[in-house]
Design a protein around this motif. Structure first.
Motif, PDB file in Angstrom:
ATOM      1  N   TYR A  52       0.822  -1.214   0.000  1.00  0.00           N
ATOM      2  CA  TYR A  52       0.000   0.000   0.000  1.00  0.00           C
ATOM      3  C   TYR A  52       0.854   1.261   0.000  1.00  0.00           C
ATOM      4  O   TYR A  52       0.556   2.214  -0.724  1.00  0.00           O
ATOM      5  CB  TYR A  52      -0.964   0.009   1.195  1.00  0.00           C
ATOM      6  CG  TYR A  52      -2.175  -0.859   0.989  1.00  0.00           C
ATOM      7  CD1 TYR A  52      -3.173  -0.481   0.100  1.00  0.00           C
ATOM      8  CD2 TYR A  52      -2.333  -2.049   1.676  1.00  0.00           C
ATOM      9  CE1 TYR A  52      -4.302  -1.272  -0.108  1.00  0.00           C
ATOM     10  CE2 TYR A  52      -3.446  -2.851   1.478  1.00  0.00           C
ATOM     11  CZ  TYR A  52      -4.428  -2.455   0.590  1.00  0.00           C
ATOM     12  OH  TYR A  52      -5.535  -3.246   0.389  1.00  0.00           O
ATOM     13  N   ARG A  86       2.584  -4.816 -12.462  1.00  0.00           N
ATOM     14  CA  ARG A  86       1.167  -4.969 -12.842  1.00  0.00           C
ATOM     15  C   ARG A  86       0.500  -6.014 -11.962  1.00  0.00           C
ATOM     16  O   ARG A  86      -0.638  -5.834 -11.533  1.00  0.00           O
ATOM     17  CB  ARG A  86       1.034  -5.331 -14.316  1.00  0.00           C
ATOM     18  CG  ARG A  86       1.102  -4.114 -15.210  1.00  0.00           C
ATOM     19  CD  ARG A  86       0.783  -4.489 -16.625  1.00  0.00           C
ATOM     20  NE  ARG A  86       2.063  -4.888 -17.231  1.00  0.00           N
ATOM     21  CZ  ARG A  86       2.214  -5.348 -18.430  1.00  0.00           C
ATOM     22  NH1 ARG A  86       1.181  -5.547 -19.194  1.00  0.00           N
ATOM     23  NH2 ARG A  86       3.402  -5.643 -18.889  1.00  0.00           N
ATOM     24  N   ARG A  98      -0.267  -4.530  -8.574  1.00  0.00           N
ATOM     25  CA  ARG A  98      -1.440  -3.656  -8.622  1.00  0.00           C
ATOM     26  C   ARG A  98      -2.725  -4.479  -8.694  1.00  0.00           C
ATOM     27  O   ARG A  98      -3.698  -4.194  -8.007  1.00  0.00           O
ATOM     28  CB  ARG A  98      -1.338  -2.697  -9.809  1.00  0.00           C
ATOM     29  CG  ARG A  98      -2.383  -1.596  -9.762  1.00  0.00           C
ATOM     30  CD  ARG A  98      -2.013  -0.399 -10.600  1.00  0.00           C
ATOM     31  NE  ARG A  98      -0.763   0.251 -10.236  1.00  0.00           N
ATOM     32  CZ  ARG A  98      -0.600   1.063  -9.196  1.00  0.00           C
ATOM     33  NH1 ARG A  98      -1.583   1.306  -8.389  1.00  0.00           N
ATOM     34  NH2 ARG A  98       0.564   1.630  -8.958  1.00  0.00           N
ATOM     35  N   ARG A  99      -2.716  -5.536  -9.519  1.00  0.00           N
ATOM     36  CA  ARG A  99      -3.893  -6.414  -9.613  1.00  0.00           C
ATOM     37  C   ARG A  99      -4.197  -7.070  -8.266  1.00  0.00           C
ATOM     38  O   ARG A  99      -5.360  -7.185  -7.870  1.00  0.00           O
ATOM     39  CB  ARG A  99      -3.677  -7.496 -10.672  1.00  0.00           C
ATOM     40  CG  ARG A  99      -3.890  -7.046 -12.091  1.00  0.00           C
ATOM     41  CD  ARG A  99      -3.992  -8.215 -13.069  1.00  0.00           C
ATOM     42  NE  ARG A  99      -2.995  -9.255 -12.855  1.00  0.00           N
ATOM     43  CZ  ARG A  99      -1.820  -9.332 -13.480  1.00  0.00           C
ATOM     44  NH1 ARG A  99      -1.479  -8.423 -14.365  1.00  0.00           N
ATOM     45  NH2 ARG A  99      -0.985 -10.320 -13.230  1.00  0.00           N
ATOM     46  N   LEU A 157      -3.476  -5.900  -5.283  1.00  0.00           N
ATOM     47  CA  LEU A 157      -4.053  -4.885  -4.387  1.00  0.00           C
ATOM     48  C   LEU A 157      -5.508  -4.614  -4.734  1.00  0.00           C
ATOM     49  O   LEU A 157      -6.353  -4.470  -3.840  1.00  0.00           O
ATOM     50  CB  LEU A 157      -3.263  -3.585  -4.452  1.00  0.00           C
ATOM     51  CG  LEU A 157      -2.052  -3.462  -3.559  1.00  0.00           C
ATOM     52  CD1 LEU A 157      -1.440  -2.066  -3.697  1.00  0.00           C
ATOM     53  CD2 LEU A 157      -2.381  -3.743  -2.117  1.00  0.00           C
ATOM     54  N   GLU A 158      -5.815  -4.519  -6.013  1.00  0.00           N
ATOM     55  CA  GLU A 158      -7.200  -4.297  -6.430  1.00  0.00           C
ATOM     56  C   GLU A 158      -8.093  -5.452  -6.005  1.00  0.00           C
ATOM     57  O   GLU A 158      -9.213  -5.235  -5.516  1.00  0.00           O
ATOM     58  CB  GLU A 158      -7.270  -4.085  -7.944  1.00  0.00           C
ATOM     59  CG  GLU A 158      -6.677  -2.765  -8.394  1.00  0.00           C
ATOM     60  CD  GLU A 158      -6.502  -2.666  -9.897  1.00  0.00           C
ATOM     61  OE1 GLU A 158      -6.805  -3.632 -10.632  1.00  0.00           O
ATOM     62  OE2 GLU A 158      -6.041  -1.596 -10.347  1.00  0.00           O
ATOM     63  N   ALA A 159      -7.610  -6.679  -6.165  1.00  0.00           N
ATOM     64  CA  ALA A 159      -8.382  -7.846  -5.751  1.00  0.00           C
ATOM     65  C   ALA A 159      -8.592  -7.835  -4.243  1.00  0.00           C
ATOM     66  O   ALA A 159      -9.678  -8.165  -3.747  1.00  0.00           O
ATOM     67  CB  ALA A 159      -7.682  -9.128  -6.184  1.00  0.00           C
ATOM     68  N   ARG A 160      -7.595  -7.428  -3.496  1.00  0.00           N
ATOM     69  CA  ARG A 160      -7.713  -7.350  -2.038  1.00  0.00           C
ATOM     70  C   ARG A 160      -8.763  -6.316  -1.640  1.00  0.00           C
ATOM     71  O   ARG A 160      -9.588  -6.554  -0.760  1.00  0.00           O
ATOM     72  CB  ARG A 160      -6.350  -7.002  -1.432  1.00  0.00           C
ATOM     73  CG  ARG A 160      -6.349  -6.732   0.046  1.00  0.00           C
ATOM     74  CD  ARG A 160      -6.576  -7.980   0.845  1.00  0.00           C
ATOM     75  NE  ARG A 160      -6.636  -7.672   2.265  1.00  0.00           N
ATOM     76  CZ  ARG A 160      -6.428  -8.559   3.201  1.00  0.00           C
ATOM     77  NH1 ARG A 160      -6.145  -9.801   2.902  1.00  0.00           N
ATOM     78  NH2 ARG A 160      -6.508  -8.208   4.457  1.00  0.00           N
ATOM     79  N   ARG A 161      -8.739  -5.179  -2.298  1.00  0.00           N
ATOM     80  CA  ARG A 161      -9.723  -4.128  -1.979  1.00  0.00           C
ATOM     81  C   ARG A 161     -11.135  -4.582  -2.332  1.00  0.00           C
ATOM     82  O   ARG A 161     -12.086  -4.297  -1.606  1.00  0.00           O
ATOM     83  CB  ARG A 161      -9.352  -2.829  -2.679  1.00  0.00           C
ATOM     84  CG  ARG A 161      -8.066  -2.272  -2.061  1.00  0.00           C
ATOM     85  CD  ARG A 161      -7.762  -0.919  -2.480  1.00  0.00           C
ATOM     86  NE  ARG A 161      -8.805  -0.029  -2.001  1.00  0.00           N
ATOM     87  CZ  ARG A 161      -8.704   1.289  -2.020  1.00  0.00           C
ATOM     88  NH1 ARG A 161      -7.620   1.830  -2.469  1.00  0.00           N
ATOM     89  NH2 ARG A 161      -9.669   2.045  -1.592  1.00  0.00           N
ATOM     90  N   ASP A 162     -11.291  -5.297  -3.432  1.00  0.00           N
ATOM     91  CA  ASP A 162     -12.606  -5.849  -3.783  1.00  0.00           C
ATOM     92  C   ASP A 162     -13.073  -6.832  -2.725  1.00  0.00           C
ATOM     93  O   ASP A 162     -14.230  -6.819  -2.316  1.00  0.00           O
ATOM     94  CB  ASP A 162     -12.570  -6.542  -5.152  1.00  0.00           C
ATOM     95  CG  ASP A 162     -12.404  -5.569  -6.301  1.00  0.00           C
ATOM     96  OD1 ASP A 162     -12.615  -4.340  -6.099  1.00  0.00           O
ATOM     97  OD2 ASP A 162     -12.050  -6.024  -7.407  1.00  0.00           O
TER      98      ASP A 162
END
Length: 91
Positions: A13, A72, A75-76, A78-83
């Motif tokens: 993060y 990349r 970043r993917r 992190l995005e999956a974790r936030r979802d």
């Protein structure tokens, strides 16, 4: 991302939130957040683990200073974790 420690996720993060931060800048951010000293012996091996996992890329600013960026894949992840977090926490 499931196999990362909380500290390693926090590193991701911080790296995502800065532009090519160097190790000491990451250390300072985490020290402010944790309100305690982060030792080099904890920081750099965990950064190396993230590099080895392909989540972070390490570059060289000069002979003594490295900088870190998310890949990349990082970043993917992190995005999956936030979802995933969004399924449970709606703030």
């Amino acid at each position: 991302m499931y196999d990362l420690t909380g500290f390693q996720r926090d590193l991701l993060y911080v790296i995502a939130g800065e532009e090519e931060p160097h190790g000491l800048a990451i250390k300072e951010e985490l020290e402010n957040y944790y309100e305690k000293e982060i030792h080099h012996g904890r920081l750099y091996p965990n950064l190396d683990t993230l590099v080895d996992k392909g989540l972070v890329e390490k570059g060289h600013r000069d002979r003594r200073t490295n900088f870190y960026t998310l890949t990349r894949r990082g970043r993917r992840e992190l995005e999956a974790r936030r979802d995933w977090e969004g399924q449970y926490v709606d703030l």
